[in-house]
Design an enzyme around this catalytic site. Sequence first.
Site, PDB file in Angstrom:
ATOM      1  N   HIS A   1       0.846  -1.188   0.000  1.00  0.00           N
ATOM      2  CA  HIS A   1       0.000   0.000   0.000  1.00  0.00           C
ATOM      3  C   HIS A   1       0.885   1.243   0.000  1.00  0.00           C
ATOM      4  O   HIS A   1       2.106   1.155   0.199  1.00  0.00           O
ATOM      5  CB  HIS A   1      -0.939   0.010   1.223  1.00  0.00           C
ATOM      6  CG  HIS A   1      -0.218   0.036   2.523  1.00  0.00           C
ATOM      7  ND1 HIS A   1      -0.098  -1.063   3.336  1.00  0.00           N
ATOM      8  CD2 HIS A   1       0.444   1.035   3.146  1.00  0.00           C
ATOM      9  CE1 HIS A   1       0.601  -0.755   4.403  1.00  0.00           C
ATOM     10  NE2 HIS A   1       0.950   0.531   4.317  1.00  0.00           N
TER      11      HIS A   1
HETATM   12  C1  T46 Z   1       2.908   0.903   6.861  1.00  0.00           C
HETATM   13  C2  T46 Z   1       3.685  -0.335   7.088  1.00  0.00           C
HETATM   14  C3  T46 Z   1       5.154  -0.097   7.159  1.00  0.00           C
HETATM   15  C4  T46 Z   1      -4.274  -0.513  13.576  1.00  0.00           C
HETATM   16  O1  T46 Z   1      -5.338  -0.811  14.152  1.00  0.00           O
HETATM   17  N1  T46 Z   1      -3.552   0.565  14.014  1.00  0.00           N
HETATM   18  C5  T46 Z   1      -2.386   0.932  13.446  1.00  0.00           C
HETATM   19  O2  T46 Z   1      -1.761   1.919  13.906  1.00  0.00           O
HETATM   20  C6  T46 Z   1      -1.892   0.172  12.322  1.00  0.00           C
HETATM   21  C7  T46 Z   1      -0.597   0.562  11.636  1.00  0.00           C
HETATM   22  C8  T46 Z   1      -2.624  -0.910  11.899  1.00  0.00           C
HETATM   23  N2  T46 Z   1      -3.791  -1.236  12.524  1.00  0.00           N
HETATM   24  C9  T46 Z   1      -4.522  -2.430  12.069  1.00  0.00           C
HETATM   25  C10 T46 Z   1      -5.077  -2.343  10.648  1.00  0.00           C
HETATM   26  C11 T46 Z   1      -5.058  -3.791  10.196  1.00  0.00           C
HETATM   27  O3  T46 Z   1      -6.259  -4.414  10.598  1.00  0.00           O
HETATM   28  O4  T46 Z   1      -3.630  -3.538  12.069  1.00  0.00           O
HETATM   29  C12 T46 Z   1      -3.907  -4.406  10.996  1.00  0.00           C
HETATM   30  C13 T46 Z   1      -2.666  -4.654  10.161  1.00  0.00           C
HETATM   31  O5  T46 Z   1      -2.317  -3.438   9.454  1.00  0.00           O
HETATM   32  P1  T46 Z   1      -1.672  -3.456   7.999  1.00  0.00           P
HETATM   33  O6  T46 Z   1      -2.168  -4.618   7.244  1.00  0.00           O
HETATM   34  O7  T46 Z   1      -1.831  -2.100   7.418  1.00  0.00           O
HETATM   35  O8  T46 Z   1      -0.124  -3.707   8.365  1.00  0.00           O
HETATM   36  P2  T46 Z   1       1.127  -3.654   7.380  1.00  0.00           P
HETATM   37  O9  T46 Z   1       2.236  -4.306   8.114  1.00  0.00           O
HETATM   38  O10 T46 Z   1       0.800  -4.154   6.036  1.00  0.00           O
HETATM   39  O11 T46 Z   1       1.433  -2.084   7.220  1.00  0.00           O
HETATM   40  C14 T46 Z   1       1.884  -1.337   8.332  1.00  0.00           C
HETATM   41  C15 T46 Z   1       1.133   0.000   8.420  1.00  0.00           C
HETATM   42  O12 T46 Z   1      -0.281  -0.213   8.409  1.00  0.00           O
HETATM   43  C16 T46 Z   1       1.476   0.917   7.287  1.00  0.00           C
HETATM   44  O13 T46 Z   1       1.045   2.217   7.605  1.00  0.00           O
HETATM   45  O14 T46 Z   1       3.373   1.813   6.214  1.00  0.00           O
HETATM   46  O15 T46 Z   1       3.270  -1.091   8.231  1.00  0.00           O
END
Ligand code: T46
Length: 133
Positions: free
Chosen positions: A48
């Site tokens: 993303h």
């Molecule tokens: C990024 C990369 C480096 C939350 O509830 N609060 C938060 O602060 C974050 C970051 C995520 N979440 C929830 C949203 C999803 O249900 O945690 C779950 C996993 O998030 P996501 O799939 O977005 O995680 P990554 O590892 O793909 O991405 C993350 C960050 O979301 C993103 O901003 O730049 O790490």
Amino acid sequence: MYKIIQLTKCDDKSGKLISCESFKNVPFDIKRVYCIYNTDSRFSRGFHAHKSLSQLIFAVNGAVDFTLDDGVNRETITLDDPSKCLLLEGVVWREMHNFRNNCVLNILCNDYYDDLDYIRDYDMFLKIVGNGE
Ligand code: T46
């Protein structure tokens, strides 16, 4: 597309210490900190971009490869030392691959969590950065 910020290490025989301070070595006001841990090398994460979020990312343990894409150039960098921080500002597509050695990531952000700030579709990302059809 990205910047590497090198933190100063306080290093002695009892261990090492690094610190992050808003507007000193972190170029924004820190509103949120999150951690990615229990990582598994079989799975990649990310895929993303963000519309406006700024983030400073470092591996407090282990290593990971970040693939970064601004719509024109694609580059992969490795985070493998807690003092080596990846600064992402602007609209940059990011993917995290090859989590290894019990990688733990610490991420400092300039804003609260907002699902509406995410661009999860690569074609939409290309349109937003002006490189799509
Ligand atoms: C990024 C990369 C480096 C939350 O509830 N609060 C938060 O602060 C974050 C970051 C995520 N979440 C929830 C949203 C999803 O249900 O945690 C779950 C996993 O998030 P996501 O799939 O977005 O995680 P990554 O590892 O793909 O991405 C993350 C960050 O979301 C993103 O901003 O730049 O790490």
